[in-house]
Design an enzyme around this catalytic site. Structure first.
Site, PDB file in Angstrom:
ATOM      1  N   SER A   1       4.780   2.564   7.934  1.00 16.16           N
ATOM      2  CA  SER A   1       4.447   1.345   7.204  1.00 16.16           C
ATOM      3  C   SER A   1       5.577   0.960   6.255  1.00 16.16           C
ATOM      4  O   SER A   1       6.127   1.803   5.549  1.00 16.16           O
ATOM      5  CB  SER A   1       3.160   1.543   6.403  1.00 16.16           C
ATOM      6  OG  SER A   1       2.057   1.699   7.248  1.00 16.16           O
TER       7      SER A   1
ATOM      8  N   ASP B   1       0.141  -7.657   1.108  1.00 16.66           N
ATOM      9  CA  ASP B   1       0.545  -6.270   1.366  1.00 16.66           C
ATOM     10  C   ASP B   1       2.066  -6.134   1.433  1.00 16.66           C
ATOM     11  O   ASP B   1       2.610  -5.409   2.261  1.00 16.66           O
ATOM     12  CB  ASP B   1      -0.090  -5.745   2.655  1.00 16.66           C
ATOM     13  CG  ASP B   1       0.030  -4.223   2.772  1.00 16.66           C
ATOM     14  OD1 ASP B   1       0.134  -3.549   1.725  1.00 16.66           O
ATOM     15  OD2 ASP B   1       0.043  -3.709   3.910  1.00 16.66           O
TER      16      ASP B   1
ATOM     17  N   HIS C   1       0.813  -1.215   0.000  1.00 14.92           N
ATOM     18  CA  HIS C   1       0.000   0.000   0.000  1.00 14.92           C
ATOM     19  C   HIS C   1       0.850   1.271   0.000  1.00 14.92           C
ATOM     20  O   HIS C   1       0.360   2.352  -0.298  1.00 14.92           O
ATOM     21  CB  HIS C   1      -0.985   0.002   1.181  1.00 14.92           C
ATOM     22  CG  HIS C   1      -0.350   0.178   2.526  1.00 14.92           C
ATOM     23  ND1 HIS C   1      -0.088  -0.874   3.373  1.00 14.92           N
ATOM     24  CD2 HIS C   1       0.064   1.282   3.187  1.00 14.92           C
ATOM     25  CE1 HIS C   1       0.439  -0.430   4.492  1.00 14.92           C
ATOM     26  NE2 HIS C   1       0.551   0.883   4.403  1.00 14.92           N
TER      27      HIS C   1
END
Length: 419
Positions: A264, A188, A156
């Site tokens: 992230s 992901d 993402h």
């Protein structure tokens, strides 16, 4: 006539000058002076008179003589102990690093700053990633896993760069243009390569060996701030993806190490300096999740296969409403209630909304972060699978939502993924 009785003391303290202590001043009358003149003719009689006079004078002025003696003795003692007193200080001496001072001052720091030691070891391999396309921009973190420029991050983080480019900033400030190699939306995870060699790397550890309570360090670049460090412990080693509203079969690592926006894709590090996970998502303060390193190893092993398939969003995938959720259980509900930002969470079942994607069907319908979706079209939601079944083949669904102790009805139009 007056006669002065003096005491002399030579002191180094006063730069070798004579210190004269005037102890007494003796009055001498004229009659006594005549007596002394007569006594010079008779030595025996003189000695007797002088002895009597000395005894009488001492008895009369003994207090002054004692004070003078104490003063002289004090000076002598001070000189004797002067050197030792000079080495005593009320304020401790502080030495800068590199001074010749006693290094035991830094003993505790060197012994117990294990987190700083880990950060110093691995931070050179943590990178900042910025991606952009015609319609949106993204930013996050990543870490180098091979010396020839292979970087692991979240899908993402770089999803908007599939038709654009990625800018990678190394810890030394150098910038490189990265090329997206592999992107797997299901897990992901994504791979980027930059044109560089002899780069520092981070070793992938064994996530299976993690234990609840173990110290970990989360590194990344939230808001493009390079090498930001947070620490915490492992709360759970196997939080099933279904509890998070995902269907990728991954058992996530739960930690209380803060994973903020932009963190992230960064590594979750154990105290041996190994990456045991990839920072992925934050539910609320104290509840964050990372993809285990064992799943990252599987992803790397199949990277060539993923690359050949040119993974993109699949039209056959089920519809979505655009939320990141957490399946409520009594245990998770108790943890969430301890967070001051979560108000009136008075139920322990349903789907807790941890994040609402901007522009998604849920966002457009009015579902908000920290809502709890209890029902869809009067069907109870016990996990994310129930949500998928509830919206399948539906143009509109009615959601029963608990918000701050009140029940609301919100209508949502599901959307199907497109390329």
């Amino acid at each position: 006539m007056w006669k002065l009785v003096r005491l002399q003391y030579i002191s180094k303290t006063f730069t070798s000058q004579k210190c004269l202590v005037e102890a007494v001043a003796l009055p001498v009358t004229k009659s006594k002076m005549c007596s002394y003149s007569t006594q010079r003719q008779n030595d025996d009689h003189k000695q007797i008179n002088e002895s009597a006079f000395s005894t009488q004078t001492f008895l009369r002025y003994k207090r002054h003589l004692v004070v003078a003696g104490l003063l002289a003795g004090t000076i002598a003692v001070y000189e004797k102990w002067k050197k030792k007193f000079n080495d005593i200080s009320i304020i401790p001496k502080v030495y800068a690093v590199g001074d010749s001072g006693d290094k035991s001052t830094f003993g505790l720091r060197e012994k117990f700053n294990f987190i700083a030691d880990v950060v110093e070891k691995v931070s050179p391999a943590v990178v900042c990633i910025e991606s952009s396309s015609l319609f949106r921009q993204g930013a996050g973190s990543g870490f180098i896993v091979s010396r020839d420029g292979l970087i692991v991050t979240n899908a993402h983080v770089v999803q908007s760069a599939r038709h654009g480019e990625v800018q990678v900033k190394l810890s030394d400030g150098k910038k490189h243009t990265g090329k997206l190699q592999v992107l797997d939306s299901a897990s992901d995870l994504a791979l980027i390569r930059i044109n560089a060699v002899n780069l520092p790397t981070i070793k992938l550890g064994n996530s299976q060996s993690l234990r609840p309570g173990e110290y970990v360090v989360a590194l990344g670049s939230p808001l493009t701030l390079s090498n930001t460090v947070t620490s915490g412990i492992i709360s759970s080693t196997a939080r099933n993806s279904k509890e998070l509203g995902l269907r990728n079969g991954i058992n996530y690592i739960q930690t209380d190490a803060p994973i903020t926006f932009g963190n992230s894709g960064g590594p979750l590090i154990n105290l041996d300096g190994e990456a045991v996970g990839v920072n992925s998502m934050k539910i609320t303060d104290g509840i964050s999740f990372a993809i285990p390193s064992d799943d990252v190893k599987k992803f790397l092993a199949k990277a060539d296969q993923y690359k050949q398939e040119k993974l993109t969003l699949n039209k056959s995938r089920p519809p979505y409403i655009g939320i990141m959720s957490l399946t409520l259980t009594p245990n998770i509900a108790a943890q969430l209630r301890s967070r001051p930002e979560i108000i009136n969470l008075d139920i322990d079942h349903g789907l807790f909304v941890a994040e609402v994607k901007r522009g998604s069907p849920a966002c457009q319908a009015g579902i908000k972060k920290y809502d709890v979706i209890m029902k869809m079209d009067n069907f109870d939601l016990n996990d994310y699978e129930d949500l998928i079944r509830a919206i399948k083949d539906k143009q509109m669904v009615k959601c029963t939502v608990r918000r701050e102790g009140k029940d609301l009805e919100i209508y949502v139009k599901p959307r199907y993924p497109t390329d």
